[in-house]
Write a protein that holds these residues in place. Structure first.
Motif: not given
Length: 631
Positions: A72-73, A104-109, A114-117, A161-165
């Motif tokens: 992401l970036g 899309r670093w914010q939106l994707a998390v 679904p692609d990342l999950v 980062a917490d939301a991402c994990r």
């Protein structure tokens, strides 16, 4: 297919090897990747490796560790998947990289893309540019407003980062953010510019502090810039394609990501094998004598002393040191022991081969003596002929291509990052002492008549403890680094150890009359639907093989499960390239085979708890088995 790399170049050689096919080519492919230094060529190599044919070839190759990386970036990162593929493969990794798309670093998390999950990444890497910070600023030349934004940004990134994990999982890899010249020079007042710089430095210090959070790694932008040449993309690329960073910077970032991925999976160097003449000191000790070698003082002696200082510092952090030198042992050993400028002494080295044998034979002997794989050795020699021979005869060894001048030896070796770990443990810091203790154990073993007499004479003490902040880093490290006694090959990441709803983790320590071996084993225990306990994975350090520690630990698990009313204990074995020695581990302890589905190489076993095997009499168990509890 034979390729003259000296004429064709590494990139052309790589293409030829990929066209010819065959998994036997993978070691040579990795070597060729190591010779590519141009970021343009490296990206092209990564594009080749990500092709369908290459993916199929690499998927069949033994010895490559698979990993998954979400990328992401806030700017265009299109070259990074190719660069990361090439950088990771030369470290023995086969990555699957899933980009999230432009900014899309914010939106994707937040939307749990679904692609990342679905990727279930081991690493989630996020590379931001200063636009991510200034996006929250209404007046970019109001330094007071920018300073407030800088002060708030690390906490916002921590929340992200917490939301991402929570949404995606995996180890979060962040980076500090460079301030671009355009942003800096838009402020015309030198006083205000200095204020902006100070606020930016404090922000990056706050981002760096996020590395203290569990399952978080922070890369330093200054380290990336140092090897990139130019940090920022050209103005044309910035406008036309949304690039913030140069290809060189992105290549340096991909290299650091590959190092983190290797550390996450334990695919890092464990032992630094050093030549003597021309490497640890200048000159030839057999010709010049100990008093004539160049070491310390002015250049070039200062450069050789600097390399020794680096080796000493690496040793203090857990890297094993060894010697492979073509020399008369008596003369070389005298110089090591008595030269006044030596920063390394005989006790600094866990193994030494000082003789006239081929060095490839010597490093094999060192690996066998230390009970580690050849791929855990990093070989440093100033002689290009010896380096070429090592690459040809022992390609698994990481052979360092030193610069022409000794002045650069230490800096070059340090910058390679062969020994990077996610966290340093007490076991790392005491590793050299542990190997010395192991040498005393072997000497004691040679003096005893039988194995039983040897084991009884060690006065071994085994203790078990549940996961805690003190043991967490070492338990993660054991799962990452252990290859031989790793019964399923599962490598739990830092984000998985201790996660609610997952297995319960335990560590075991072993001490004896010769010293403390530290935390030498880790177990992950879960529950089956019928209430049976399940040994989801079990790893044991090779340093304590053949001492029945593994039998004792499983025996304690069986007794604890029976005491707490479990109907059975399950265990699994999945073959890997290095664990075949322990294929019969569970049957030997009285487990019955549960036949796996067709085509599944894994084997499942079940112990009914009626007759647990006796615990080894030569082990004093200092912890009650009640320590094992499975939610």
């Amino acid at each position: 297919m034979s390729v003259d790399v000296a004429v064709a170049g590494p990139a052309a050689g790589l293409r030829a090897l990929l066209r010819s096919g065959g998994t036997d080519n993978v070691p040579r492919i990795r070597q060729l990747l190591g010779e590519i230094t141009d970021p343009v060529e490296l990206e092209a190599a990564g594009a080749l490796l990500r092709g369908r044919h290459s993916r199929a070839l690499l998927g069949e190759a033994a010895g490559l560790a698979a990993t998954r990386v979400a990328l992401l970036g806030s700017s265009t990162l299109d070259p990074v998947p190719n660069l990361l593929t090439a950088a990771a493969l030369r470290r023995g990794l086969r990555p699957q990289v899933q980009p999230a798309g432009f900014n899309r670093w914010q939106l994707a998390v937040r939307s749990a893309d679904p692609d990342l999950v679905g990727l279930q990444p081991r690493l989630v890497a996020c590379l931001l540019d200063d636009g991510a910070v200034f996006a929250g600023v209404s007046d970019p030349v109001d330094v007071g407003e920018v300073a407030e934004r800088c002060a708030a940004f690390p906490a916002e990134l921590a929340d992200w980062a917490d939301a991402c994990r929570e949404a995606v999982g995996g180890l979060t890899v962040l980076a500090t953010v460079p301030l671009s010249p355009l942003r800096r020079h838009s402020v015309v007042s030198y006083a205000a510019r200095a204020e902006l710089e100070a606020a930016w430095l404090r922000m990056n210090a706050g981002i760096a502090d996020l590395a203290k959070k569990p399952s978080t790694v922070v890369l330093a932008a200054s380290d990336l810039s140092a090897t990139a040449g130019s940090t920022f993309a050209s103005d044309r690329l910035r406008h036309a394609a949304g690039y913030a960073y140069s290809l060189g910077y992105l290549a340096a970032y991909a290299e650091e990501l590959a190092r983190v991925a290797a550390a996450d999976l334990g695919r890092v160097g464990k032992c630094l094998v050093l030549d003597l003449d021309g490497t640890l000191w200048g000159g030839v000790v057999g010709d010049d004598g100990a008093e004539g070698i160049r070491l310390g003082g002015g250049y070039p002696g200062s450069a050789h002393a600097e390399l020794q200082g680096l080796a000493r510092d690496l040793s203090a952090q857990g890297v094993i040191l060894a010697i492979s030198s073509k020399n008369e042992e008596r003369i070389a050993a005298d110089a090591i022991a008595h030269h006044p400028e030596m920063r390394l002494r005989p006790e600094s080295f866990a193994a030494a081969r000082i003789n006239w044998a081929p060095k490839a034979d010597n490093v094999r002997a060192i690996a066998e003596e230390l009970n580690i794989g050849l791929d855990a050795l990093v070989f440093v020699d100033d002689n290009p002929v010896e380096r070429d021979a090592m690459r040809a005869l022992a390609p698994a060894v990481a052979t360092v291509r030193l610069p022409a001048e000794p002045a650069g030896y230490a800096a070059h070796l340090a910058a390679r990052g062969d020994f990077g770990t996610l966290a340093s443990t007490a076991e790392d810091r005491g590793r050299t002492v542990m190997y010395r203790s192991e040498a005393r154990r072997k000497e004691f073993g040679r003096a005893t008549a039988t194995l039983e007499e040897y084991l009884a004479g060690l006065d071994s003490r085994l203790s078990v403890e549940p996961l805690s902040p003190v043991t967490a880093d070492r338990i993660v490290q054991l799962f990452a680094k252990t290859n031989q006694f790793n019964l399923t090959g599962v490598r739990y990441g830092a984000d998985e150890v201790g996660r609610a709803g997952g297995p319960a983790f335990f560590g075991a320590r072993l001490a004896d009359r010769f010293g403390d071996n530290g935390l030498i084993a880790a177990l992950a225990l879960g529950r089956a639907p019928d209430g049976a306990w399940s040994i989801d994975n079990f790893v044991l350090s090779c340093r304590v093989f053949d001492r029945a520690v593994e039998d004792a630990l499983v025996g304690l698990v069986l007794r604890a499960a029976r005491d707490q009313g479990a109907p059975a204990v399950l265990g699994g074995y999945r073959p890997t390239t290095k664990n075949a020695r322990f294929a019969d581990f569970y049957p030997r302890l009285g487990f019955d085979r549960v036949h796996p589905p067709d085509q599944d190489p894994a084997a499942r076993y079940r112990h009914r708890l009626d007759k647990p095997a006796d615990l080894p009499v030569w082990l004093e168990i200092t912890t009650d088995r009640e320590v094992f509890r499975v939610p």
